[in-house]
Design an enzyme around this catalytic site. Sequence first.
Site, PDB file in Angstrom:
ATOM      1  N   ASP A   1       0.687  -1.245  -0.087  1.00 23.85           N
ATOM      2  CA  ASP A   1      -0.196   0.194   0.136  1.00 23.85           C
ATOM      3  C   ASP A   1       0.844   1.465   0.013  1.00 23.85           C
ATOM      4  OD1 ASP A   1      -2.267   1.228  -0.024  1.00 23.85           O
ATOM      5  OD2 ASP A   1      -2.650   1.198   2.184  1.00 23.85           O
TER       6      ASP A   1
ATOM      7  N   ARG B   1       0.011   7.711  -2.787  1.00 22.06           N
ATOM      8  CA  ARG B   1       0.412   8.720  -2.033  1.00 22.06           C
ATOM      9  C   ARG B   1       1.794   9.128  -2.635  1.00 22.06           C
ATOM     10  NH1 ARG B   1      -1.868   6.300   3.504  1.00 22.06           N
ATOM     11  NH2 ARG B   1      -2.005   4.642   2.035  1.00 22.06           N
TER      12      ARG B   1
ATOM     13  N   GLU C   1     -12.302  -4.816  -3.878  1.00 24.30           N
ATOM     14  CA  GLU C   1     -12.884  -3.536  -3.645  1.00 24.30           C
ATOM     15  C   GLU C   1     -12.144  -2.422  -4.486  1.00 24.30           C
ATOM     16  OE1 GLU C   1     -11.989  -5.673  -0.995  1.00 24.30           O
ATOM     17  OE2 GLU C   1     -14.151  -6.071  -1.072  1.00 24.30           O
ATOM     18  N   ASN C   2     -11.076  -2.839  -5.028  1.00 23.13           N
ATOM     19  CA  ASN C   2     -10.287  -1.985  -5.962  1.00 23.13           C
ATOM     20  C   ASN C   2     -11.060  -1.440  -7.073  1.00 23.13           C
ATOM     21  OD1 ASN C   2      -6.940  -2.987  -4.838  1.00 23.13           O
ATOM     22  ND2 ASN C   2      -8.179  -1.098  -4.117  1.00 23.13           N
TER      23      ASN C   2
ATOM     24  N   ARG D   1       2.180  -4.405   6.519  1.00 28.44           N
ATOM     25  CA  ARG D   1       1.470  -3.228   5.726  1.00 28.44           C
ATOM     26  C   ARG D   1       2.182  -1.993   6.038  1.00 28.44           C
ATOM     27  NH1 ARG D   1      -4.960  -2.041   4.715  1.00 28.44           N
ATOM     28  NH2 ARG D   1      -4.501  -0.480   3.112  1.00 28.44           N
TER      29      ARG D   1
HETATM   30  C1  IPE Z   1      -5.283  -2.500   0.035  1.00 32.34           C
HETATM   31  O1  IPE Z   1      -5.097  -1.308  -0.185  1.00 32.34           O
HETATM   32  C2  IPE Z   1      -5.149  -3.343  -1.273  1.00 32.34           C
HETATM   33  C3  IPE Z   1      -4.228  -3.638  -1.902  1.00 32.34           C
HETATM   34  C4  IPE Z   1      -2.892  -3.113  -1.368  1.00 32.34           C
HETATM   35  C5  IPE Z   1      -4.102  -4.243  -3.111  1.00 32.34           C
HETATM   36  P1  IPE Z   1      -6.260  -0.332  -0.203  1.00 32.34           P
HETATM   37  O2  IPE Z   1      -5.537   1.119  -0.432  1.00 32.34           O
HETATM   38  O3  IPE Z   1      -7.139  -0.609  -1.433  1.00 32.34           O
HETATM   39  O4  IPE Z   1      -6.967  -0.228   0.952  1.00 32.34           O
HETATM   40  P2  IPE Z   1      -7.968   1.025   1.780  1.00 32.34           P
HETATM   41  O5  IPE Z   1      -8.896   1.313   0.806  1.00 32.34           O
HETATM   42  O6  IPE Z   1      -6.975   2.003   2.236  1.00 32.34           O
HETATM   43  O7  IPE Z   1      -8.657   0.290   2.830  1.00 32.34           O
HETATM   44  C1  IPE Z   2      -1.802   0.211  -3.156  1.00 31.96           C
HETATM   45  O1  IPE Z   2      -1.318   1.656  -3.112  1.00 31.96           O
HETATM   46  C2  IPE Z   2      -1.857  -0.587  -4.477  1.00 31.96           C
HETATM   47  C3  IPE Z   2      -3.257  -0.801  -4.669  1.00 31.96           C
HETATM   48  C4  IPE Z   2      -4.340  -0.606  -3.925  1.00 31.96           C
HETATM   49  C5  IPE Z   2      -3.529  -1.035  -6.104  1.00 31.96           C
HETATM   50  P1  IPE Z   2      -2.572   2.592  -3.479  1.00 31.96           P
HETATM   51  O2  IPE Z   2      -2.995   2.830  -4.791  1.00 31.96           O
HETATM   52  O3  IPE Z   2      -3.880   2.060  -2.491  1.00 31.96           O
HETATM   53  O4  IPE Z   2      -1.964   3.765  -2.534  1.00 31.96           O
HETATM   54  P2  IPE Z   2      -2.561   5.019  -1.718  1.00 31.96           P
HETATM   55  O5  IPE Z   2      -2.938   4.046  -0.581  1.00 31.96           O
HETATM   56  O6  IPE Z   2      -3.704   5.536  -2.521  1.00 31.96           O
HETATM   57  O7  IPE Z   2      -1.411   5.901  -1.430  1.00 31.96           O
HETATM   58 MG    MG Z   3      -4.090   2.311  -0.375  1.00 28.85          MG
END
Ligand code: IPE
Ligand code: IPE
Ligand code: MG
Length: 248
Positions: free
Chosen positions: A27, A31, A74-75, A195
Amino acid sequence: MSLFRKKTQLPEFDPTRVPRHIGIIMDGNGRWAKRRGLPRSAGHRAGIKVLEDIVEYADSIGVEMITAYAFSTENWKRSKEEVDALMALLLDYLKNFEKHLGGRNVRIRIIGERSALSEEMQAEMIRAEEGSAKNTGITVNMAINYGGRLEITKAVQQIAQRVKAGELEPEAITEDTLSDAMYLAGCPPLDFIIRPSGELRLSNFMLWDSAYAEFWFDNICWPDFRDQDLLRAVVAFQNRDRRFGNAQ
Ligand code: IPE
Ligand code: IPE
Ligand code: MG
């Protein structure tokens, strides 16, 4: 046998007490990119590269398996632009797996619900898995369109079918029946979940297998994560007192 030999620089590191199986919630890509004035997709690209480096390093210190959360159920809520960029990156990674970790004795398995993914992606998943099946180094389980609740739901459906077919009595269903129907059936227990990015939640990752996992959270964003961060995390793991419900 590991092909990667790297130095560990933390004196506290105990090579005899390495977690066998580490889960990583990759994650903070968005950002990381935003801070640099880059598109989110640049963060995802950097994140995939970091996974390669971390897998090599994990292998070098004796980790047997990494389960990496790449795309959650959920992505799909994200913009089409971001979802398309992520899918293109993952497809490219699978297509070139042999040129990268696959050519260096790493085995890949994909976990998650495949039916929602493109046919091309599904075909590349099978190809990468079959192509690396004989590798003997670390195994990477890439979680793509993975959700812990969906995993449990699918397992229950599968077990219900067996009950309906008269193969299984409801009373005969045990925790092992469920474990055997999960993606990580037969894998070393998930010891440790990492994480980065500062979020203190599972976000639907490994709900069944995390029951007695240790957790490590840090503010670092995934694209900034380096070998020494993994080592820091592993040393923290080694200092945990894992009781599994026992008295001390
Ligand atoms: C969890 O991260 C999923 C992955 C890293 C693939 P998210 O960024 O989707 O989680 P939330 O929305 O902050 O809980
Ligand atoms: C994790 O990074 C990758 C996926 C969830 C696919 P994010 O895209 O969630 O990065 P942040 O949390 O917005 O920084
Ligand atoms: Mg994220």
